[in-house]
Design an enzyme around this catalytic site. Structure first.
Site, PDB file in Angstrom:
ATOM      1  N   SER A  64      19.981  13.404  29.664  1.00  0.00           N
ATOM      2  CA  SER A  64      20.588  12.156  30.132  1.00  0.00           C
ATOM      3  C   SER A  64      20.737  11.166  28.988  1.00  0.00           C
ATOM      4  O   SER A  64      21.778  10.508  28.834  1.00  0.00           O
ATOM      5  CB  SER A  64      19.739  11.542  31.249  1.00  0.00           C
ATOM      6  OG  SER A  64      19.656  12.396  32.376  1.00  0.00           O
ATOM      7  N   ALA A  77      24.126  12.771  34.087  1.00  0.00           N
ATOM      8  CA  ALA A  77      23.000  11.997  33.560  1.00  0.00           C
ATOM      9  C   ALA A  77      22.312  11.258  34.705  1.00  0.00           C
ATOM     10  O   ALA A  77      22.976  10.689  35.572  1.00  0.00           O
ATOM     11  CB  ALA A  77      23.482  11.005  32.519  1.00  0.00           C
ATOM     12  N   LYS A  78      20.993  11.268  34.673  1.00  0.00           N
ATOM     13  CA  LYS A  78      20.226  10.527  35.680  1.00  0.00           C
ATOM     14  C   LYS A  78      19.987   9.127  35.119  1.00  0.00           C
ATOM     15  O   LYS A  78      18.964   8.839  34.497  1.00  0.00           O
ATOM     16  CB  LYS A  78      18.904  11.251  35.981  1.00  0.00           C
ATOM     17  CG  LYS A  78      18.160  10.735  37.210  1.00  0.00           C
ATOM     18  CD  LYS A  78      16.931  11.605  37.490  1.00  0.00           C
ATOM     19  CE  LYS A  78      16.122  11.079  38.652  1.00  0.00           C
ATOM     20  NZ  LYS A  78      16.804  11.208  39.951  1.00  0.00           N
ATOM     21  N   THR A  79      20.969   8.270  35.324  1.00  0.00           N
ATOM     22  CA  THR A  79      20.935   6.930  34.761  1.00  0.00           C
ATOM     23  C   THR A  79      20.703   5.886  35.848  1.00  0.00           C
ATOM     24  O   THR A  79      21.096   6.081  37.005  1.00  0.00           O
ATOM     25  CB  THR A  79      22.253   6.596  34.042  1.00  0.00           C
ATOM     26  OG1 THR A  79      23.297   6.483  35.009  1.00  0.00           O
ATOM     27  CG2 THR A  79      22.623   7.681  33.049  1.00  0.00           C
ATOM     28  N   TYR A  89      22.729   4.755  40.179  1.00  0.00           N
ATOM     29  CA  TYR A  89      22.058   4.621  41.472  1.00  0.00           C
ATOM     30  C   TYR A  89      22.489   3.383  42.259  1.00  0.00           C
ATOM     31  O   TYR A  89      22.044   3.203  43.393  1.00  0.00           O
ATOM     32  CB  TYR A  89      20.537   4.691  41.281  1.00  0.00           C
ATOM     33  CG  TYR A  89      20.090   6.131  41.184  1.00  0.00           C
ATOM     34  CD1 TYR A  89      19.595   6.810  42.292  1.00  0.00           C
ATOM     35  CD2 TYR A  89      20.242   6.838  40.004  1.00  0.00           C
ATOM     36  CE1 TYR A  89      19.237   8.138  42.217  1.00  0.00           C
ATOM     37  CE2 TYR A  89      19.893   8.169  39.913  1.00  0.00           C
ATOM     38  CZ  TYR A  89      19.394   8.819  41.022  1.00  0.00           C
ATOM     39  OH  TYR A  89      19.062  10.141  40.947  1.00  0.00           O
TER      40      TYR A  89
END
Length: 291
Positions: free
Chosen positions: A50, A144-146, A150
């Site tokens: 990420s 990507a876990k950004t 969210y």
């Protein structure tokens, strides 16, 4: 190690204003061999992936951060906990494109029960198709876990809960099923399990684990696009994620799925997954990082 009430950042922390942060959600479980973090190395590899997508250079190695996650768990004397590693830009320059601020990394741990409720895990949850669409790869970076990504999840989750549902189901820009606000999604029909491809959803660590478990059970798993009305006529449905673990879905858009309760494939996945979490299945012990 910093006490909980002293773990503070400056009000002009860049990532607070612009969402440029990457994070992970991990769980530690107490098992037969003691406490262990589930798939810690895979989670931290995704953290680095990420960061790479965002062109954020992390100031530690993957091995250092994995070890630090175990240290935080041990120092807090948790047998079981949820872990939140996060990397973000600190204070300094402001402005959207400021990139010279120091990259900071923090890891927090706390006890956290079933994300969608204990009843949801045993009986299944009710979903509502969201009016918010899972964003396109050319709009954001969904691999990507950004933190910024969210906002999409929060809006969908608020909408579902405000209307009396347990969770939201988002469609992609083409109208096919994507994922929940914080979970991957699976359906089963005629003994075959289908899940959206990675072009529509986050590459979940629990998703990957469940696909491996299903393959080991001899269940065919297809990663392919499918419409929401196929969910209505599915035999079973369930969601996966570190927070949600494996949660059955009993209803979507006021339509009962199957018999309206966890089906045989879902129940077997939950049984094997829970055994893997606690080191009770030798096939998956390499998924555990001992604390």
């Amino acid at each position: 190690m910093v006490p909980y009430d002293q773990a503070n950042v400056h009000i002009l922390t860049h990532s607070l204003h612009y969402g440029l942060a990457v994070f992970e959600g991990m769980r530690c479980y107490k098992g037969d061999g003691g406490s262990a973090i589930f798939r810690a190395k895979e989670h931290i590899r995704r953290l680095f992936d990420s960061a790479h997508i965002l062109q954020m250079a992390l100031p530690f190695s993957q091995e250092e951060i994995v070890k630090a996650c175990a240290d935080v768990t041990r120092v807090n004397q948790f047998d079981e906990c949820y872990l939140r590693p996060i990397a973000f830009y600190g204070d300094g320059e402001m402005g959207v494109v400021a990139r010279n601020n120091q990259v900071r990394v923090a890891i927090a741990a706390w006890p956290w029960g079933a994300y969608l409720g204990a009843d949801g895990q045993s009986q299944g949850v009710r979903l509502k198709t969201s009016s918010f669409v899972r964003f396109h790869h050319n709009s954001m970076m969904p691999m990507a876990k950004t933190s910024a990504n969210y906002v999409n999840s929060a809006l969908a989750g608020y909408e579902a809960r405000n209307n009396g549902y347990d969770e939201a189901l988002l469609l992609d820009v083409h109208g096919y099923v994507a994922e929940g606000s914080g979970e991957n999604f699976f359906i089963a029909r005629d003994g075959v399990v289908i899940t959206p491809p990675l072009m529509s959803c986050l590459a979940g660590i629990t998703r990957d684990s469940v696909i491996r478990i299903l393959n080991d059970q001899g269940v065919t798993v297809k990663e392919q696009p499918f419409p929401r009305d196929l969910v209505y006529i599915a035999d079973e449905a369930f969601m996966t994620g570190t927070a949600a673990e494996v949660t059955p879905v009993r209803e979507l858009d006021d339509r009962r799925i199957g018999e309206g309760k966890p089906g045989p494939i879902t129940r077997k996945v939950i049984e094997v997954f829970n055994a893997a979490l606690r080191g009770r299945d030798p096939r998956y012990r390499n998924w555990l990082y001992q604390v």
